[in-house]
Design a protein around this motif. Sequence first.
Motif, mmCIF file in Angstrom:
data_model
loop_
_atom_site.group_PDB
_atom_site.id
_atom_site.type_symbol
_atom_site.label_atom_id
_atom_site.label_comp_id
_atom_site.label_asym_id
_atom_site.label_seq_id
_atom_site.Cartn_x
_atom_site.Cartn_y
_atom_site.Cartn_z
ATOM 1 N N GLU A 379 1.007 -0.977 -0.263
ATOM 2 C CA GLU A 379 -0.006 0.111 0.417
ATOM 3 C C GLU A 379 1.068 1.186 -0.085
ATOM 4 O OE1 GLU A 379 -3.310 0.471 -0.291
ATOM 5 O OE2 GLU A 379 -3.827 -1.764 -0.916
ATOM 6 N N ALA A 380 1.805 1.468 0.713
ATOM 7 C CA ALA A 380 2.546 2.332 0.372
ATOM 8 C C ALA A 380 3.570 2.946 -0.776
ATOM 9 C CB ALA A 380 4.370 1.812 1.548
ATOM 10 N N GLU A 381 3.976 1.468 -1.985
ATOM 11 C CA GLU A 381 4.066 2.209 -2.862
ATOM 12 C C GLU A 381 3.181 2.092 -4.482
ATOM 13 O OE1 GLU A 381 7.495 -1.302 -2.753
ATOM 14 O OE2 GLU A 381 5.370 -1.772 -3.450
ATOM 15 N N ILE A 382 1.958 1.423 -3.238
ATOM 16 C CA ILE A 382 1.079 1.867 -4.073
ATOM 17 C C ILE A 382 0.656 3.904 -4.185
ATOM 18 C CG2 ILE A 382 -2.067 2.061 -4.690
ATOM 19 C CD1 ILE A 382 -1.471 -0.510 -4.525
ATOM 20 N N ALA A 383 0.544 4.032 -2.850
ATOM 21 C CA ALA A 383 -0.016 5.658 -1.894
ATOM 22 C C ALA A 383 1.706 6.375 -2.969
ATOM 23 C CB ALA A 383 0.875 5.736 -0.569
ATOM 24 N N ALA A 384 2.614 6.104 -2.735
ATOM 25 C CA ALA A 384 3.792 6.812 -3.534
ATOM 26 C C ALA A 384 3.273 7.200 -4.797
ATOM 27 C CB ALA A 384 5.474 5.706 -3.158
ATOM 28 N N LEU A 385 2.556 6.056 -5.491
ATOM 29 C CA LEU A 385 2.583 6.325 -7.049
ATOM 30 C C LEU A 385 1.135 7.384 -7.840
ATOM 31 C CD1 LEU A 385 3.620 5.089 -9.899
ATOM 32 C CD2 LEU A 385 1.658 3.827 -9.642
ATOM 33 N N TYR A 386 0.828 7.882 -6.183
ATOM 34 C CA TYR A 386 -0.627 8.112 -5.987
ATOM 35 C C TYR A 386 0.105 9.734 -6.401
ATOM 36 C CZ TYR A 386 -4.679 5.410 -6.450
ATOM 37 O OH TYR A 386 -5.944 4.508 -7.070
ATOM 38 N N GLU A 387 1.247 9.724 -5.233
ATOM 39 C CA GLU A 387 2.192 11.005 -4.869
ATOM 40 C C GLU A 387 2.874 11.421 -5.828
ATOM 41 O OE1 GLU A 387 4.165 10.170 -1.288
ATOM 42 O OE2 GLU A 387 2.216 10.543 -0.012
ATOM 43 N N SER A 388 3.246 10.838 -6.887
ATOM 44 C CA SER A 388 4.208 11.476 -8.288
ATOM 45 C C SER A 388 3.252 11.342 -9.283
ATOM 46 C CB SER A 388 4.711 10.118 -8.942
ATOM 47 O OG SER A 388 3.735 8.946 -9.705
ATOM 48 N N GLU A 389 3.842 12.194 -10.214
ATOM 49 C CA GLU A 389 3.081 13.011 -11.096
ATOM 50 C C GLU A 389 2.517 12.361 -12.584
ATOM 51 O OE1 GLU A 389 6.066 15.887 -13.169
ATOM 52 O OE2 GLU A 389 6.778 16.945 -10.974
ATOM 53 N N ALA A 390 2.320 10.665 -11.914
ATOM 54 C CA ALA A 390 2.211 10.033 -12.819
ATOM 55 C C ALA A 390 0.065 10.525 -12.626
ATOM 56 C CB ALA A 390 1.958 8.262 -12.824
ATOM 57 N N ASP A 391 -0.164 10.672 -13.964
ATOM 58 C CA ASP A 391 -1.929 11.269 -13.602
ATOM 59 C C ASP A 391 -2.436 9.657 -13.318
ATOM 60 O OD1 ASP A 391 -4.302 11.961 -15.102
ATOM 61 O OD2 ASP A 391 -4.026 10.293 -16.110
ATOM 62 N N GLU A 392 -3.768 10.412 -12.408
ATOM 63 C CA GLU A 392 -3.890 10.115 -11.071
ATOM 64 C C GLU A 392 -5.598 8.761 -11.843
ATOM 65 O OE1 GLU A 392 -6.819 10.472 -7.312
ATOM 66 O OE2 GLU A 392 -6.378 12.169 -7.857
ATOM 67 N N ALA A 393 -5.690 9.117 -12.857
ATOM 68 C CA ALA A 393 -7.013 8.319 -13.618
ATOM 69 C C ALA A 393 -5.580 6.909 -14.041
ATOM 70 C CB ALA A 393 -7.283 8.627 -14.853
ATOM 71 N N THR A 394 -4.598 6.835 -14.550
ATOM 72 C CA THR A 394 -3.946 6.399 -15.144
ATOM 73 C C THR A 394 -3.127 5.196 -13.768
ATOM 74 O OG1 THR A 394 -3.048 6.969 -17.119
ATOM 75 C CG2 THR A 394 -1.902 5.559 -16.030
ATOM 76 N N VAL A 395 -3.009 5.622 -13.342
ATOM 77 C CA VAL A 395 -3.082 5.263 -11.727
ATOM 78 C C VAL A 395 -3.787 4.083 -11.540
ATOM 79 C CG1 VAL A 395 -1.489 5.040 -9.414
ATOM 80 C CG2 VAL A 395 -1.097 6.722 -11.121
ATOM 81 N N ASN A 396 -4.865 4.644 -11.627
ATOM 82 C CA ASN A 396 -6.071 4.216 -10.785
ATOM 83 C C ASN A 396 -6.527 2.706 -11.924
ATOM 84 O OD1 ASN A 396 -6.730 6.001 -8.902
ATOM 85 N ND2 ASN A 396 -8.304 7.330 -10.174
ATOM 86 N N LYS A 397 -6.048 3.036 -12.927
ATOM 87 C CA LYS A 397 -6.181 1.614 -14.205
ATOM 88 C C LYS A 397 -5.202 0.776 -14.340
ATOM 89 C CE LYS A 397 -8.172 4.380 -17.779
ATOM 90 N NZ LYS A 397 -8.370 5.023 -19.214
ATOM 91 N N LEU A 398 -3.998 0.307 -13.493
ATOM 92 C CA LEU A 398 -3.199 0.060 -13.051
ATOM 93 C C LEU A 398 -3.205 -0.349 -11.541
ATOM 94 C CD1 LEU A 398 0.129 2.361 -13.626
ATOM 95 C CD2 LEU A 398 -0.706 0.785 -14.920
ATOM 96 N N VAL A 399 -3.800 0.083 -10.820
ATOM 97 C CA VAL A 399 -3.922 -0.371 -9.380
ATOM 98 C C VAL A 399 -5.450 -1.565 -9.998
ATOM 99 C CG1 VAL A 399 -4.518 -0.380 -7.426
ATOM 100 C CG2 VAL A 399 -3.146 1.820 -8.156
#
Length: 605
Positions: A379-399
């Motif tokens: 969960e910490a790694e997923i949270a770090a990915l959300y905090e990066s500059e990556a598009d949030e919608a894309t991160v949601n799809k990946l998760v």
Amino acid sequence: MTFKRTSAASAAILLAMPTLLVSAETDTSTDTPSAEGEGTFDQKTEVVYATLDAAGEQENLYVVNQFTVNDFGEMTDFGDYTSVQNLTDLTPLEQDGEQITFTAQEEEFYYQGNMDDRALPWDFDISYSLNGENTDVKSLIGENGQLEIQVDTSRNTEGEERFFNNYMVQITMTFDADRFKNIEAPDGTIASAGKNRQVTFTVMPEKEESFTVNADVTDLEMEAIEMAAVPSSVSIEAPDTGEVKEEMTSLSDATAEVNNGVGALQTGIAELNNGTASLYDGSAQFQNGLSQLSGNAGGLIEGSSSIQQALNQMSESVGAGIGEVDTSQFSELPGAFRQIAGGLEEVGNGLTTLSTNYEQVYHALDQAIAAVPEHQITEAEIAALYESEADEATVNKLVESYKSSLAVKETYRQTQEAFAAVPGALGSSTGAISEMSSTLHTVANQLESGLAATNMDESLGQLQQGLRTLAANYSEFHAGLTEYTGGVASLEGSYGELHSGIGGLTGGTAELESGAGALYDGTSELASATSELPDQLQEEIDAMISEFDKSDFEPVSFVSEQNDKVEAVQFVIKTDSLKKDDTEEAEGEAVKEKSFWDRLIELFK
């Protein structure tokens, strides 16, 4: 109104004192050289003195001109002065329009020029409020309360722009510590100056600023606000950014590695998506075959029931007596048996094809699901990915795709045993059907041979016994055939769920591939941006230094473009002080025009 000259003007008068004293005596000294011919000077300095009212409106302005003389003699200067005055000796100055002519007999020569309409390069707007209400300046004197002073600086469009662009302005306010308490100046520097407190603000070249000072005041009186403007000619040395650049380089390298990893992930996910797509196509073909086989099962059962009924009827007819048996029907039995055997062979061939396709699909499914990564992302790694500059919608799809892939692997792991048992069951069914088909062919051959070689009347007993045995055995066969077709129908229904799951997996991997592509685009952009960070940092530092480094500014005259050899121009600006009436009256008297001797005598008071 009182206007005190700064130390520069006082120094000018002090420097003039020895000359004046000598000139007042009889010509017994031979130390002062006589002025002959045209004089020359090495450089000129202009100090501009200006007074403003308490609100910042310009009132008076004069310039003290200083010359460093090389050769004594007559020299010329230029300026649009209303009047001029020699500050070095008693020698009169000649003024013809903007041309000023004088005779310099000292190494340092000073004269003052008064100006009426010359605009300063800056506008100063000064406003006052007491207890939150804007207040007229005069009515502030002697008041108590919460005082706020606001000073707004801006470029005077009527003034010389070169000074605004290259000069730094320092604004100083002096407060009596007995009268002013709790002084606050958010953008200023507060320091002690004897019993007073001084607040200083700095305006950089080309900047327009707004400053405020707040204080609790008792019996308000206040000294003049002073503004000094000098060239911002200090060369600014670039800071050492080596360590920061190394850290930024490390960041750039790290983002590049992340981008490479995401690129490899995208490639792997693309291959996985291609595999699941192929798996879905094969599964669709397999499901269609099951559907056809299940659809034909009804006809197969119906035909087998007819055969069983005919055998039973024949067996009963033979048992009832020879005379009641139509022996002409016996010749049709071998053909009927062979027809049944042929149908069973087609079923066996269908099962063989089904088994082969199933094994191919199962093998592809097993490889595709085995290729799905089993990375455990915290969960910490997923949270770090959300905090990066990556598009949030894309991160949601990946998760979501990541969680779906884990669910698919777990479901497959739990049902894998059932999938693995299907090929064996299909093989057993195929073998049983092949055995039944072979038996029917044998029965048909034997029956045909028996009918051809045996007297019918003599063989009816044997035929009757054979038909009974065949009818009984066929009942068992029919029951097995019914169970088989039921198994095919059940397999079709179960495989429909599996096929639907494979379709969901294919959709998930397609979405995962799309998300990975978007993520790769984002990390590529990030990697590209961070790769330029060290150079961008240096460019920003160079731009900031260039903005405030005015060391290449060449001084120009404030009073006239015709003046040359100008070494420096400085501005000394003061507002009116806020004093009570008795002080103001005394200052009013001081404003009266004074002679040179009056000013000289004041130096000794």
